[in-house]
Design a protein around this motif. Sequence first.
Motif, short mmCIF file in Angstrom:
data_model
loop_
_atom_site.label_atom_id
_atom_site.label_comp_id
_atom_site.label_asym_id
_atom_site.label_seq_id
_atom_site.Cartn_x
_atom_site.Cartn_y
_atom_site.Cartn_z
N CYS A 63 0.65 -1.21 0.09
CA CYS A 63 -0.33 -0.01 0.07
C CYS A 63 0.83 1.14 0.02
N SER A 64 0.19 2.17 -0.70
CA SER A 64 0.80 3.61 -0.75
C SER A 64 0.63 4.51 0.35
N VAL A 65 1.50 5.25 0.64
CA VAL A 65 0.99 6.33 1.54
C VAL A 65 0.42 7.61 0.85
N PHE A 66 -0.82 7.93 0.67
CA PHE A 66 -1.30 8.52 -0.30
C PHE A 66 -1.68 10.09 0.44
N GLN A 67 -1.50 10.40 1.73
CA GLN A 67 -1.84 11.46 2.15
C GLN A 67 -0.71 11.70 3.38
N ILE A 68 -0.20 13.08 3.41
CA ILE A 68 0.75 13.38 4.50
C ILE A 68 0.46 14.83 4.75
N SER A 73 -0.83 14.18 10.36
CA SER A 73 -0.90 12.69 10.27
C SER A 73 -0.44 12.10 8.88
N ILE A 74 -0.42 10.84 8.78
CA ILE A 74 -0.30 10.20 7.29
C ILE A 74 -1.34 9.21 7.27
N THR A 75 -1.73 9.06 6.09
CA THR A 75 -2.78 7.92 5.91
C THR A 75 -2.21 6.79 4.76
N THR A 76 -2.66 5.71 5.02
CA THR A 76 -2.29 4.72 4.00
C THR A 76 -3.47 3.76 4.34
N GLY A 77 -3.33 2.61 3.50
CA GLY A 77 -4.25 1.41 3.55
C GLY A 77 -5.33 1.22 2.47
N ASP A 78 -5.15 2.05 1.37
CA ASP A 78 -5.96 1.93 0.28
C ASP A 78 -5.24 1.00 -0.72
N PHE A 79 -5.49 -0.46 -0.40
CA PHE A 79 -4.94 -1.46 -1.21
C PHE A 79 -5.75 -1.74 -2.58
N ALA A 109 -0.69 7.75 17.76
CA ALA A 109 -1.84 7.10 17.76
C ALA A 109 -2.48 6.62 16.27
N VAL A 110 -2.93 5.38 16.10
CA VAL A 110 -3.33 4.85 15.11
C VAL A 110 -4.87 4.81 14.83
N GLY A 111 -5.46 5.10 13.82
CA GLY A 111 -6.99 4.89 13.90
C GLY A 111 -7.28 4.71 12.65
N MET A 112 -8.52 4.16 12.39
CA MET A 112 -9.23 3.93 11.12
C MET A 112 -9.60 5.24 10.39
N PHE A 124 -18.66 5.18 8.46
CA PHE A 124 -18.09 3.94 8.37
C PHE A 124 -16.46 3.73 8.23
N VAL A 125 -15.95 2.66 8.40
CA VAL A 125 -14.60 2.57 8.17
C VAL A 125 -14.39 1.29 7.19
N GLY A 126 -13.36 1.26 6.71
CA GLY A 126 -12.91 0.18 5.64
C GLY A 126 -11.55 -0.45 6.04
N SER A 127 -10.91 -0.20 4.99
CA SER A 127 -9.15 -0.48 5.29
C SER A 127 -8.32 0.65 5.70
N GLN A 128 -8.64 2.11 5.35
CA GLN A 128 -7.57 3.03 5.15
C GLN A 128 -7.35 3.40 7.02
N PHE A 129 -6.06 3.66 7.25
CA PHE A 129 -6.03 3.92 8.40
C PHE A 129 -4.76 5.21 8.64
N ARG A 130 -4.99 5.99 9.54
CA ARG A 130 -4.18 7.18 9.76
C ARG A 130 -3.00 6.63 11.06
N MET A 131 -1.84 7.38 10.88
CA MET A 131 -0.93 7.47 11.96
C MET A 131 -0.61 8.68 12.24
N VAL A 132 -0.91 9.24 13.64
CA VAL A 132 -0.81 10.75 14.04
C VAL A 132 0.26 10.97 14.38
N ILE A 133 1.04 12.23 13.83
CA ILE A 133 2.19 12.65 14.06
C ILE A 133 2.20 13.70 15.18
N ASN A 134 1.18 14.59 15.30
CA ASN A 134 0.98 15.55 16.66
C ASN A 134 -0.37 15.49 16.92
#
Length: 186
Positions: A63-68, A73-79, A109-112, A124-134
């Motif tokens: 999966c690519s990181v598609f949002q930074i 945060s950064i966002t990935t998980g869109d397979f 923190a890591v969240g959907m 609703f959530v699917g596969s995409q998730f965020r990792m929080v920088i601040n």
Amino acid sequence: MSAVELSPTPSSARNPVYFLDMEMSGKAIGRILIEVCANVAPRMAENFHSLIMHHRGFGYKGCSVFQIWNNESITTGDFELQNGRGGYSALEERFFMPDKTGLPAKRGAVGMRRGLQRYDNHGFVGSQFRMVINDVRTFTAIFGFIIDGIEVLDKIGSTGDAHGNPTVSISIKDCGVCGVGTFEKD
């Protein structure tokens, strides 16, 4: 800063720990370890586990990181589409309402990521998730915390442009379960 204090304190039950081996422009940049709070986020934990392990033939590897957002945060998980418009859960329901964990959206923190209107307008959530920088007040659906590798997240966070787009190619080269803790459904 190499480690982030896990909050809240893990329960006496051993929560699963997963790794994400990240690469930038085809070169390894490090490993991120995530402890998933399966005790307070059972559905999100099951979904994340299945996507990490590719149990249904799809998941996070590649999966690519598609949002930074550099300070957020950064966002990935869109397979599926690799751009934030695709990706569904590994559960029976393609999209589901996230667990209400009450976990804070603090650094590490890591969240959907909640669905876009293409899918629904119910959150609703699917596969995409965020990792929080601040720390961010507005993020919900937190299900885990980075316990090692926050410097990798910082490195990735420094590559976003003013519109939240990565300026280099960043992806999850590999992922899996660490030797610490296990997911009960395995």
